[in-house]
Design a protein around this motif. Structure first.
Motif, short mmCIF file in Angstrom:
data_model
loop_
_atom_site.label_atom_id
_atom_site.label_comp_id
_atom_site.label_asym_id
_atom_site.label_seq_id
_atom_site.Cartn_x
_atom_site.Cartn_y
_atom_site.Cartn_z
N VAL A 19 33.86 -6.09 -64.90
CA VAL A 19 32.56 -6.73 -65.12
C VAL A 19 32.63 -7.40 -66.49
N TYR A 20 32.26 -8.68 -66.53
CA TYR A 20 32.31 -9.45 -67.76
C TYR A 20 30.94 -9.51 -68.42
N GLU A 21 30.92 -9.88 -69.71
CA GLU A 21 29.68 -9.95 -70.49
C GLU A 21 28.67 -10.91 -69.87
N ASP A 22 29.13 -11.96 -69.20
CA ASP A 22 28.21 -12.93 -68.60
C ASP A 22 27.64 -12.45 -67.26
N GLY A 23 28.03 -11.24 -66.83
CA GLY A 23 27.50 -10.67 -65.59
C GLY A 23 28.39 -10.90 -64.38
N SER A 24 29.42 -11.71 -64.49
CA SER A 24 30.30 -11.95 -63.36
C SER A 24 31.22 -10.75 -63.16
N GLN A 25 31.78 -10.65 -61.96
CA GLN A 25 32.64 -9.51 -61.63
C GLN A 25 33.86 -10.01 -60.87
N ARG A 26 34.99 -9.41 -61.15
CA ARG A 26 36.22 -9.65 -60.42
C ARG A 26 36.66 -8.31 -59.85
N SER A 27 36.96 -8.28 -58.58
CA SER A 27 37.34 -7.04 -57.92
C SER A 27 38.83 -7.02 -57.63
N ASN A 28 39.35 -5.81 -57.50
CA ASN A 28 40.72 -5.57 -57.08
C ASN A 28 41.76 -6.18 -58.02
N ARG A 29 41.57 -6.02 -59.32
CA ARG A 29 42.57 -6.44 -60.30
C ARG A 29 43.66 -5.39 -60.32
N ARG A 30 44.90 -5.79 -60.14
CA ARG A 30 46.03 -4.87 -60.03
C ARG A 30 46.58 -4.51 -61.40
#
Length: 84
Positions: A19-30
């Motif tokens: 979860v980033y400071e701007d509220g965006s999210q990236r899932s399944n980072r290896r």
């Protein structure tokens, strides 16, 4: 040619949701499983993901985003202190 089901080695990577400071999210980072564990547990994953973000930002020509939090994919979120 397609791989046979179940032929990928298990336990090689651990997946994280970022979860980033701007509220965006990236899932399944290896993140390589060999970096995790011991006394530091998942702390090395943050450094690895920051490095990944820097590489991605450099290639895309954009500034990397500040990371707010990381959690293992599928793990229950930790409760804040004093919350019920």
């Amino acid at each position: 040619m397609a791989k046979k089901p179940g032929s990928n080695p298990k336990g090689e990577f651990v997946m994280f949701d970022v979860v980033y400071e701007d509220g965006s999210q990236r899932s399944n980072r290896r993140v390589p499983a060999e970096l995790l564990g011991g006394l530091q547990k998942d702390e090395p994953a943050l450094g690895f993901i920051i490095e990944q973000d820097r590489d991605i930002a450099e290639k895309s020509g954009r500034a990397p985003l500040a990371i707010k939090s990381i959690n293992r994919t599928g793990a229950k979120p930790k409760k804040a202190m004093g919350a019920r």
